[in-house]
Design a protein around this motif. Structure first.
Motif, PDB file in Angstrom:
ATOM      1  N   ARG A 155       1.254  51.362 -59.529  1.00 21.43           N
ATOM      2  CA  ARG A 155       2.337  52.076 -60.377  1.00 21.43           C
ATOM      3  C   ARG A 155       2.467  53.385 -59.471  1.00 21.43           C
ATOM      4  NH1 ARG A 155      -0.088  52.894 -66.114  1.00 21.43           N
ATOM      5  NH2 ARG A 155      -0.586  50.821 -66.826  1.00 21.43           N
ATOM      6  N   HIS A 156       1.423  53.553 -58.761  1.00 22.87           N
ATOM      7  CA  HIS A 156       1.336  54.785 -57.913  1.00 22.87           C
ATOM      8  C   HIS A 156       1.279  54.484 -56.142  1.00 22.87           C
ATOM      9  CE1 HIS A 156       0.614  57.099 -61.371  1.00 22.87           C
ATOM     10  NE2 HIS A 156      -0.241  56.284 -61.817  1.00 22.87           N
ATOM     11  N   PRO A 157       2.178  53.591 -55.727  1.00 20.00           N
ATOM     12  CA  PRO A 157       1.994  53.344 -54.445  1.00 20.00           C
ATOM     13  C   PRO A 157       1.845  54.299 -53.473  1.00 20.00           C
ATOM     14  CG  PRO A 157       4.602  53.082 -55.164  1.00 20.00           C
ATOM     15  CD  PRO A 157       3.537  53.593 -56.338  1.00 20.00           C
ATOM     16  N   GLY A 158       2.486  55.405 -53.660  1.00 22.95           N
ATOM     17  CA  GLY A 158       2.195  56.668 -52.740  1.00 22.95           C
ATOM     18  C   GLY A 158       1.255  57.670 -52.849  1.00 22.95           C
ATOM     19  N   ALA A 159       0.626  57.186 -53.648  1.00 21.40           N
ATOM     20  CA  ALA A 159      -0.742  58.071 -53.923  1.00 21.40           C
ATOM     21  C   ALA A 159      -1.699  58.453 -52.738  1.00 21.40           C
ATOM     22  CB  ALA A 159      -1.505  57.903 -54.909  1.00 21.40           C
TER      23      ALA A 159
END
Length: 278
Positions: A155-159
């Motif tokens: 859900r947070h690929p760019g974290a």
């Protein structure tokens, strides 16, 4: 007043006077007070940070893992909060990151990242070795599922730190009973030896587990165990260890016993001499 509290609230409610606040309590954080000469626990410091945030922050990171039951979190670690405030006081670390509603729960009346979100944050914020130590402790306390954390990570690929998450999660083992055991297990894995199994049961005469080995390899009948200070300083445990050692040896197990101060190279040399092969 026996716990950390907001000074302004206590004054307004008439629970303390300004004189009492000044003489009987110490300021922990801006507007947050605690009784003088009473050591603050990690829980106290966590609650203090949350109160400082005007009850708006969400507890994350190591403090969150401790609230979920993970051991080995020192009381002096920075308290991490998800909060839109970049001027946090000493001892508090704030970040303003995306948190979904289902990634927050409540523990002891405070908002805390869920177990899976906490694991996600630990895996990406720390170097892999340190992350695995913390994740092992969280896994031992909660038995979270790796696939649930990976699903959340999707859900947070760019974290920030996301690329290191799969490697850290792949090494998690809930059988580790201390950070030292995790370090020892990773030492063998990183040196190219087969991944050891943890908490190997040693059956008693009745066939039920009598003892458990920290980690080892069935094919080599070889175990590795980390002996903490209590093994030498506690007389009852020391005597119990003698009987345990004799019993395990009678069943054919050889052991590499590791003490604080042993170097990685010396441990690996002993493992190779004992017949462990890469």
């Amino acid at each position: 007043m026996t716990h950390v509290f907001l000074g302004s609230e206590a004054l307004t409610a008439g629970k303390v006077t300004r004189y009492e606040l000044r003489t009987l309590y110490v300021r922990v954080l801006p507007n947050v007070y605690a009784p003088k000469r009473v050591p603050l626990t990690l829980l106290d410091r966590t609650r203090a940070a949350w109160l400082w945030s005007k009850r708006q922050g969400v507890i994350t990171g190591l403090a969150a893992s401790a609230l979920h039951g993970a051991k080995w979190v020192k009381s002096e670690v920075p308290i991490e909060l998800n909060l839109a405030n970049n001027k946090s006081p000493k001892g508090v670390l704030t970040r303003n990151e995306t948190l979904r509603d289902d990634e927050v729960t409540r523990v002891r009346g405070m908002p805390v990242t869920t177990i899976e979100r906490t694991a996600f944050d630990l895996a990406r914020r720390l170097p892999v070795g340190k992350a695995v130590q913390r994740l092992d402790a969280l896994a031992r306390a909660t038995h979270f599922k790796i696939e649930d954390v990976l699903e959340l990570a999707g859900r947070h690929p760019g974290a920030r730190g996301s690329p290191r998450i799969p490697a850290a999660l792949d090494l998690v083992d809930a059988g580790a009973q201390s950070p030292q055991e995790t370090w020892l297990r990773l030492l063998f894995i990183n040196a190219g030896y087969p991944r050891p199994e943890t908490q190997i049961p040693v059956p008693g005469p009745n066939g039920l587990p009598k003892y458990f080995l920290d980690m080892g390899w069935y094919e080599f009948t070889l175990a590795a165990e980390y002996d903490g200070e209590q093994h030498r300083l506690d007389d009852a445990q020391y005597r119990g260890d003698i009987g345990r050692s004799e019993y395990i040896e009678r069943l054919g197990w050889r052991r590499i016993r590791v003490l604080a101060g042993d170097t990685g190279s010396s441990i690996l040399r002993r493992a190779e001499l004992a017949g462990l092969r890469r």
